[in-house]
Design an enzyme around this catalytic site. Structure first.
Site, PDB file in Angstrom:
ATOM      1  N   MET A 150     -39.427   0.007  35.050  1.00  0.00           N
ATOM      2  CA  MET A 150     -39.438   1.659  34.392  1.00  0.00           C
ATOM      3  C   MET A 150     -40.346   2.405  35.160  1.00  0.00           C
ATOM      4  O   MET A 150     -41.254   1.982  35.718  1.00  0.00           O
ATOM      5  CB  MET A 150     -40.529   1.335  32.821  1.00  0.00           C
ATOM      6  CG  MET A 150     -40.612   2.630  32.414  1.00  0.00           C
ATOM      7  SD  MET A 150     -41.873   2.407  30.774  1.00  0.00           S
ATOM      8  CE  MET A 150     -43.311   2.167  31.522  1.00  0.00           C
ATOM      9  N   ASN A 151     -40.172   3.787  35.202  1.00  0.00           N
ATOM     10  CA  ASN A 151     -41.071   4.731  35.709  1.00  0.00           C
ATOM     11  C   ASN A 151     -41.331   5.848  34.624  1.00  0.00           C
ATOM     12  O   ASN A 151     -41.607   5.585  33.642  1.00  0.00           O
ATOM     13  CB  ASN A 151     -40.495   5.119  37.163  1.00  0.00           C
ATOM     14  CG  ASN A 151     -39.481   5.636  37.535  1.00  0.00           C
ATOM     15  OD1 ASN A 151     -38.353   4.832  37.620  1.00  0.00           O
ATOM     16  ND2 ASN A 151     -39.351   7.038  37.765  1.00  0.00           N
ATOM     17  N   ASP A 152     -41.059   6.993  35.048  1.00  0.00           N
ATOM     18  CA  ASP A 152     -41.548   8.365  34.358  1.00  0.00           C
ATOM     19  C   ASP A 152     -41.322   8.088  32.867  1.00  0.00           C
ATOM     20  O   ASP A 152     -40.201   8.062  32.574  1.00  0.00           O
ATOM     21  CB  ASP A 152     -40.960   9.623  34.771  1.00  0.00           C
ATOM     22  CG  ASP A 152     -40.843   9.567  36.458  1.00  0.00           C
ATOM     23  OD1 ASP A 152     -41.545   8.823  37.241  1.00  0.00           O
ATOM     24  OD2 ASP A 152     -40.338  10.641  36.702  1.00  0.00           O
ATOM     25  N   TRP A 180     -47.122   3.226  44.005  1.00  0.00           N
ATOM     26  CA  TRP A 180     -46.616   2.604  45.113  1.00  0.00           C
ATOM     27  C   TRP A 180     -47.115   1.870  45.824  1.00  0.00           C
ATOM     28  O   TRP A 180     -46.728   1.179  46.950  1.00  0.00           O
ATOM     29  CB  TRP A 180     -45.554   3.719  45.759  1.00  0.00           C
ATOM     30  CG  TRP A 180     -44.395   4.519  45.024  1.00  0.00           C
ATOM     31  CD1 TRP A 180     -44.558   5.658  44.557  1.00  0.00           C
ATOM     32  CD2 TRP A 180     -43.070   4.016  44.474  1.00  0.00           C
ATOM     33  NE1 TRP A 180     -43.428   6.021  43.771  1.00  0.00           N
ATOM     34  CE2 TRP A 180     -42.737   4.863  43.901  1.00  0.00           C
ATOM     35  CE3 TRP A 180     -42.668   2.626  44.748  1.00  0.00           C
ATOM     36  CZ2 TRP A 180     -41.370   4.676  43.195  1.00  0.00           C
ATOM     37  CZ3 TRP A 180     -41.444   2.411  44.260  1.00  0.00           C
ATOM     38  CH2 TRP A 180     -40.757   3.609  43.526  1.00  0.00           C
ATOM     39  N   ARG A 205     -35.514  19.211  41.121  1.00  0.00           N
ATOM     40  CA  ARG A 205     -35.343  18.117  39.826  1.00  0.00           C
ATOM     41  C   ARG A 205     -36.406  18.262  38.953  1.00  0.00           C
ATOM     42  O   ARG A 205     -37.326  18.900  38.880  1.00  0.00           O
ATOM     43  CB  ARG A 205     -35.396  16.715  40.373  1.00  0.00           C
ATOM     44  CG  ARG A 205     -36.366  16.149  41.135  1.00  0.00           C
ATOM     45  CD  ARG A 205     -36.269  14.787  41.445  1.00  0.00           C
ATOM     46  NE  ARG A 205     -37.349  14.198  42.261  1.00  0.00           N
ATOM     47  CZ  ARG A 205     -37.299  14.182  43.371  1.00  0.00           C
ATOM     48  NH1 ARG A 205     -36.293  14.907  44.058  1.00  0.00           N
ATOM     49  NH2 ARG A 205     -38.227  13.750  44.172  1.00  0.00           N
ATOM     50  N   ASP A 206     -36.424  17.593  37.713  1.00  0.00           N
ATOM     51  CA  ASP A 206     -37.274  17.369  36.633  1.00  0.00           C
ATOM     52  C   ASP A 206     -37.372  18.589  35.987  1.00  0.00           C
ATOM     53  O   ASP A 206     -38.513  18.965  35.676  1.00  0.00           O
ATOM     54  CB  ASP A 206     -38.595  16.752  37.042  1.00  0.00           C
ATOM     55  CG  ASP A 206     -38.286  15.366  38.164  1.00  0.00           C
ATOM     56  OD1 ASP A 206     -37.256  14.777  37.948  1.00  0.00           O
ATOM     57  OD2 ASP A 206     -39.132  15.179  38.891  1.00  0.00           O
ATOM     58  N   GLN A 215     -37.517   6.336  32.290  1.00  0.00           N
ATOM     59  CA  GLN A 215     -36.607   5.940  33.455  1.00  0.00           C
ATOM     60  C   GLN A 215     -36.699   4.622  33.656  1.00  0.00           C
ATOM     61  O   GLN A 215     -37.557   3.847  33.775  1.00  0.00           O
ATOM     62  CB  GLN A 215     -37.411   6.593  34.957  1.00  0.00           C
ATOM     63  CG  GLN A 215     -37.285   8.042  34.972  1.00  0.00           C
ATOM     64  CD  GLN A 215     -35.939   8.441  35.410  1.00  0.00           C
ATOM     65  OE1 GLN A 215     -35.507   8.669  36.533  1.00  0.00           O
ATOM     66  NE2 GLN A 215     -35.142   8.925  34.314  1.00  0.00           N
ATOM     67  N   GLU A 246     -42.754  17.166  42.226  1.00  0.00           N
ATOM     68  CA  GLU A 246     -42.144  16.203  41.152  1.00  0.00           C
ATOM     69  C   GLU A 246     -42.549  16.430  39.850  1.00  0.00           C
ATOM     70  O   GLU A 246     -43.814  16.594  39.686  1.00  0.00           O
ATOM     71  CB  GLU A 246     -42.196  14.680  41.456  1.00  0.00           C
ATOM     72  CG  GLU A 246     -41.552  14.312  42.523  1.00  0.00           C
ATOM     73  CD  GLU A 246     -41.326  12.856  43.006  1.00  0.00           C
ATOM     74  OE1 GLU A 246     -40.382  12.297  43.221  1.00  0.00           O
ATOM     75  OE2 GLU A 246     -42.587  12.102  42.650  1.00  0.00           O
TER      76      GLU A 246
END
Ligand code: FRU
Length: 559
Positions: A127-129, A396, A256-257, A145, A316
């Site tokens: 999972m991310n955002d 990261w 994006r986003d 995500q 981002e």
């Protein structure tokens, strides 16, 4: 073949992602009284998404070849009840299928001692955002995500969960899928981050980015903006449509986003996008009369030269919202390396005024939103009179140890406010105290015994000279100190090359929340925050607090 006899309900839908090992035929089959009702003829080397809708309540036999089929995530649900009951998780073992109905999933996840208790994490895999945050009636919807086939980042989907209190989550079916099976293309991309927006006719929509099949992680990809229309029950996507395909001149592949709002002054929709302009990280402003046809208005913000020079590739997950009569712009600078401390991918805020499509910050200097850096891709949404936000606890730098069934957690839900200096302040929402009330622990001259539960330390008064050390069997779990106004968090894995520090007033309030390796620090009323994700000695049994301030230590116990 292994077989398991189980009952399926009328209308139950089974979804799973699977791939094959040796390409043997018919590795998965469902039969009723010997009659095949669903069968996979052959599996590919890549993961495919499969679904089977069962028609009438019956006892079925599921047969699978454990040598052949690899199933990464499987669940079933009935559309009518899933919002209340959640998905039923199917775990395929070598010799049996274990099923966990909605409410039991929580207990299953909690039985993993390395999984934080009061922070959201996915059932399995990467999972991310946080995405698409919204509130509908009493339900808080959280999307995120998700890479459903692996514990590493990959083709992006939107996972989905719902909650009445922001802490107890019911897991729902995967909501958004990539436009095509990227695993088959050995590409990445898919349904990237986006936000929820209720438009003028009351319809809820999701604006998000689709990264088209990408063969390089850093360049040469194409990102387009899309709308996803949810079904009335919010369980599935009824349709998607592309709304922005072309990039303005000077804008490179990062594009994006989206975040969308209604601008009453202009009587039109507005959208911000994260991007870069001539390699400077930038936020783009778009406008639309209807929410479907969009025009580029111009840059809302462009970072000064030095950020490009320091490696920042793009903005981002821009967030842009009003608190009172001020506007707040939040940006993640991907690729950025802060030369003073070695930290990277920092999250910044600017507060200012927004009128006539122009954002004028009060001050050119960024407010660093998190000095610990494991707090990124923040997404906020307005819920009544509150601005509530989640962020992804990752940078990261460090990974969850191999073998974990999942990767990625979200911050505590936080309420965003401005202080009297117009600094953005973040503090856990009040529901935290209701769902996880504090139980005070008494210490002995600065020494506290800690049980295996989330805990919290609150200091009031003079904090200069504070040193907090948490240990597990005598080994350091984490250390927090204030020396010469410098607040810092140190973990056992740190080698000193990166400094996780922030300047604080010597008489500030300081609050530290700990949950199985997640450390969230709040100081000066939440204007200074630091988050770190520790993967070593994550169940401290002892706390040593040396401070001139008054210290209160609590354990958090779920109601
Ligand atoms: C931030 C981010 C977003 C993107 C998503 C892809 O973590 O890179 O910019 O939409 O993650 O998973």
């Amino acid at each position: 073949m292994q077989t398991e006899t189980l009952s399926l309900e009328n209308g139950e839908l089974l979804e799973f992602w699977a791939r094959g090992r040796n390409l043997t035929p018919h590795p998965f089959r469902i039969t009723i009284d010997g009659q095949t009702v669903y069968s996979i003829a052959s599996l590919a080397r890549w993961f495919d998404h499969f679904s089977y809708r069962h028609r009438e309540a019956a006892t079925v036999t599921v047969a699978w070849d454990p040598e052949e089929i690899e199933i990464s995530f499987a669940y079933s649900y009935r559309r009518e009840t899933v919002l209340r009951d959640g998905i039923t998780l199917w775990q395929f073992h070598a010799d049996r299928i274990e099923r966990h109905a909605g409410a039991e999933i929580d207990a299953l996840l909690r039985s993993d001692p390395t999984r934080p208790q009061c922070h959201f994490s996915p059932v399995v895999n990467w999972m991310n955002d946080p995405n698409g945050l919204c509130r509908i009636g009493d339900d808080w919807h959280l999307f995120y995500q998700l890479h459903p086939t692996n514990t590493e980042w990959g083709p992006m989907h939107w996972g989905h969960a719902v909650s009445k209190d922001l802490f107890s989550w019911t897991h729902l079916p995967v909501f958004l899928h990539p436009g095509q099976n990227l695993e088959r293309l050995e590409a990445t991309g898919g349904a990237f981050s986006g936000t929820a927006f209720r438009d003028r006719d009351g319809k809820l929509r999701f604006y998000y980015t689709e990264r088209l099949p990408a063969y390089d992680l850093f360049r040469h990809y194409r990102e387009i903006q899309k709308i996803a229309e949810p079904s009335d029950d919010m369980v599935v996507v009824e349709g998607t449509r592309v709304v922005i395909e072309e990039r303005p001149a000077g804008v490179e592949h990062d594009f994006r986003d989206p975040k969308v709002w209604w601008d009453a002054e202009k009587n039109a929709y507005r959208m911000v996008l994260g991007a870069s302009i001539d390699a400077d990280p930038a936020v783009l402003l778009y406008g639309s009369p209807c929410g479907k046809v969009w025009e580029y208005i111009g840059p809302l913000y462009r970072a000064p030269d030095r950020y490009k020079a320091e490696g920042a590739r793009a903005v981002e997950c821009p967030d842009f919202f009003r608190i009172g009569d001020k506007w707040v712009l939040i940006m993640g600078f991907v690729g950025h390396n802060d030369p003073a401390t070695g930290r990277h991918n920092l999250l910044y805020a600017l507060t200012g005024d927004f009128a006539d499509d122009r954002f004028v910050p009060d001050d050119d200097a960024f407010q660093l939103l998190d000095f610990g850096t494991d707090f990124y891709a923040l997404q906020s949404f307005s819920a009544g009179d509150r601005q509530v936000a989640f962020a992804w606890l990752f940078n990261w730098e460090y990974r969850k140890p191999a073998g974990s069934p999942y990767s990625g957690e979200l911050s505590l839900p936080r309420e965003l406010t401005l202080d009297n200096r117009n600094r953005l302040c973040m503090n856990p929402v009040t529901e935290y105290g209701q769902v996880w009330p504090p139980v005070r622990l008494s210490g002995n001259d600065g020494d506290y015994a800690i049980a295996n539960a989330p805990f919290e330390i609150a200091l009031e008064g003079l904090i200069e000279g504070t040193r907090i050390v948490a240990t597990q069997d005598g080994d350091i779990s984490f250390e927090i100190s204030v020396a010469q106004n410098m607040l810092s968090i140190t973990l056992p894995q740190d080698d000193g090359s990166i400094r996780y520090v922030a300047l604080v007033r010597e008489d500030a309030d300081l609050r530290v929340v700990h949950d199985a390796g997640i450390i969230e620090v709040f100081a000066e009323g939440g204007a200074i925050c630091g988050t770190r994700r520790n993967y070593r000695n994550i169940t401290p049994d002892r706390l040593r607090i040396d401070t001139p301030a008054t210290a209160l230590v609590c354990e958090r116990r779920r109601t």
